[in-house]
Design a protein around this motif. Structure first.
Motif, PDB file in Angstrom:
ATOM      1  N   ASP A  43       0.820  -1.222   0.000  1.00 39.25           N
ATOM      2  CA  ASP A  43       0.000   0.000   0.000  1.00 39.25           C
ATOM      3  C   ASP A  43       0.853   1.271   0.000  1.00 39.25           C
ATOM      4  O   ASP A  43       0.454   2.313   0.545  1.00 39.25           O
ATOM      5  N   MET A  44       1.996   1.219  -0.616  1.00 42.80           N
ATOM      6  CA  MET A  44       2.853   2.399  -0.721  1.00 42.80           C
ATOM      7  C   MET A  44       2.290   3.342  -1.772  1.00 42.80           C
ATOM      8  O   MET A  44       1.936   2.920  -2.868  1.00 42.80           O
ATOM      9  N   PRO A  45       2.182   4.633  -1.471  1.00 38.46           N
ATOM     10  CA  PRO A  45       1.683   5.590  -2.474  1.00 38.46           C
ATOM     11  C   PRO A  45       2.591   5.625  -3.700  1.00 38.46           C
ATOM     12  O   PRO A  45       3.783   5.312  -3.629  1.00 38.46           O
ATOM     13  N   GLU A  61       9.965   7.507  -5.780  1.00 36.06           N
ATOM     14  CA  GLU A  61      11.180   7.960  -5.083  1.00 36.06           C
ATOM     15  C   GLU A  61      12.091   6.782  -4.764  1.00 36.06           C
ATOM     16  O   GLU A  61      13.324   6.877  -4.915  1.00 36.06           O
ATOM     17  N   LYS A  62      11.505   5.665  -4.356  1.00 36.00           N
ATOM     18  CA  LYS A  62      12.300   4.475  -4.044  1.00 36.00           C
ATOM     19  C   LYS A  62      13.038   3.971  -5.279  1.00 36.00           C
ATOM     20  O   LYS A  62      14.219   3.601  -5.211  1.00 36.00           O
ATOM     21  N   GLU A  66      13.846   5.707  -8.016  1.00 35.29           N
ATOM     22  CA  GLU A  66      14.830   6.675  -8.495  1.00 35.29           C
ATOM     23  C   GLU A  66      16.080   6.698  -7.633  1.00 35.29           C
ATOM     24  O   GLU A  66      17.152   7.114  -8.097  1.00 35.29           O
ATOM     25  N   ASN A  67      15.968   6.234  -6.401  1.00 30.87           N
ATOM     26  CA  ASN A  67      17.098   6.282  -5.471  1.00 30.87           C
ATOM     27  C   ASN A  67      17.383   4.888  -4.901  1.00 30.87           C
ATOM     28  O   ASN A  67      17.647   4.737  -3.713  1.00 30.87           O
ATOM     29  N   ASP A  68      17.352   3.903  -5.760  1.00 30.66           N
ATOM     30  CA  ASP A  68      17.495   2.518  -5.311  1.00 30.66           C
ATOM     31  C   ASP A  68      18.964   2.200  -5.005  1.00 30.66           C
ATOM     32  O   ASP A  68      19.776   2.021  -5.907  1.00 30.66           O
ATOM     33  N   GLY A  69      19.272   2.187  -3.719  1.00 30.13           N
ATOM     34  CA  GLY A  69      20.638   1.847  -3.301  1.00 30.13           C
ATOM     35  C   GLY A  69      20.723   0.473  -2.667  1.00 30.13           C
ATOM     36  O   GLY A  69      21.624   0.212  -1.860  1.00 30.13           O
ATOM     37  N   SER A  70      19.815  -0.422  -3.025  1.00 34.87           N
ATOM     38  CA  SER A  70      19.751  -1.752  -2.413  1.00 34.87           C
ATOM     39  C   SER A  70      20.979  -2.588  -2.738  1.00 34.87           C
ATOM     40  O   SER A  70      21.637  -2.401  -3.761  1.00 34.87           O
ATOM     41  N   ASP A  71      21.275  -3.527  -1.866  1.00 32.03           N
ATOM     42  CA  ASP A  71      22.351  -4.493  -2.093  1.00 32.03           C
ATOM     43  C   ASP A  71      21.740  -5.721  -2.775  1.00 32.03           C
ATOM     44  O   ASP A  71      20.983  -6.462  -2.159  1.00 32.03           O
TER      45      ASP A  71
END
Length: 284
Positions: free
Chosen positions: A127-129, A135-136, A138-143
């Protein structure tokens, strides 16, 4: 007299057949539909095509395909010359990308044909807007290292026993280019390299005047690559957005389209659970 050559494989068959035909002056291509599109009622017509070929280039086609599996074809046509290559697949550049198979058969299609970005799917289920999901992304810094390692193991497993393995070339080239548009759609350079080694395997000549096709065979969907992947590879390239037929799509547009799709699918959670259980690589 030209050598009659047939490529028996998945969606990569026709692009590879075209590349082989351009590369070797001694080859006459016999066109055959991709194996996954052949209905049971058409197997006799496929046998007719195979019977006309002198040489058959093929992927490992499993027993689930019955009379048109690799073993069944070799048993039916033992006199042919064969050369094998893998189902060319690598998810390590696109760890977020998956198919969503339906429990009753078929695949859930959407804005990117059959491909789904698991980051968008998870955001929808949580349920994330839309704005927060964008934003997540565009700025995905996940490993992604664990997913990359699992994808590499899966791709190497697909190559066991084939005449022309591919993944060693992919690993060597990844700093210069992604090599794939999606996990199962290789670029023209990789197809060219596969064709070159298949012709060598079959003892067929390669024309020094052959030219690499510039227009992508399999580039309808060009998948975004998470920034962490390119950074981990030390790559000189970037692919920040999805593109359809060469036109980049803004993240907001992609997210809104997927959210609308998922909201319309009544059994979405059932589909997700089904795919989570059958996937070799963690789904979400």
């Amino acid at each position: 007299m030209a050598t009659r050559l047939l490529v028996f494989a998945n969606c990569q068959s026709n692009p590879l057949a075209s590349t082989l035909g351009v590369m070797s002056p001694d080859v006459e291509i016999i066109r055959c539909p991709p194996v996954h599109t052949i209905p049971a009622a058409k197997t006799d017509s496929v046998f007719d095509l195979l019977s006309q070929a002198d040489m058959i280039v093929h992927q490992p086609i499993g027993q689930g395909f019955g009379p048109i599996s690799s073993d069944a074809i070799k048993e039916r046509f033992p006199e042919k010359h064969y050369a094998s290559f893998p189902s060319v697949y690598y998810g390590g550049v696109f760890p977020q990308l998956r198919y969503l198979r339906r429990p009753g058969g078929g695949t859930l299609s959407g804005p990117l044909t059959d491909y789904h970005d698991m980051r968008i799917l998870k955001s929808f289920l949580d349920d994330m807007p839309v704005e927060a999901c964008v934003e997540k992304l565009e700025n995905d810094g996940s490993d992604y290292q664990d997913l990359v390692t699992a994808a590499k193991q899966e791709s190497y497993a697909r190559e066991v026993g084939v005449d022309v393995p591919v993944m060693k070339w992919v690993e060597e080239a990844l700093q210069e280019r992604p090599c794939f548009y999606t996990f199962n759609h290789p670029d023209n350079k990789l197809l060219w390299l596969i064709a070159e080694h298949l012709l060598q395997q079959l003892g067929l000549p390669i024309s020094p005047d052959a030219k690499l096709r510039q227009k992508p065979f399999l580039g309808e969907i060009s998948a975004a690559v998470p920034r962490g992947i390119a950074q981990a590879l030390g790559a000189s390239w970037r692919r920040d957005l999805y593109a359809i037929n060469g036109e980049e799509i803004a993240w907001r547009d992609i997210v809104e389209r997927f959210y609308a799709l998922y909201a319309s699918v009544a059994d979405l959670r059932t589909i997700v659970d089904f795919n989570r259980k059958r996937s070799m690589i963690p789904l979400i």
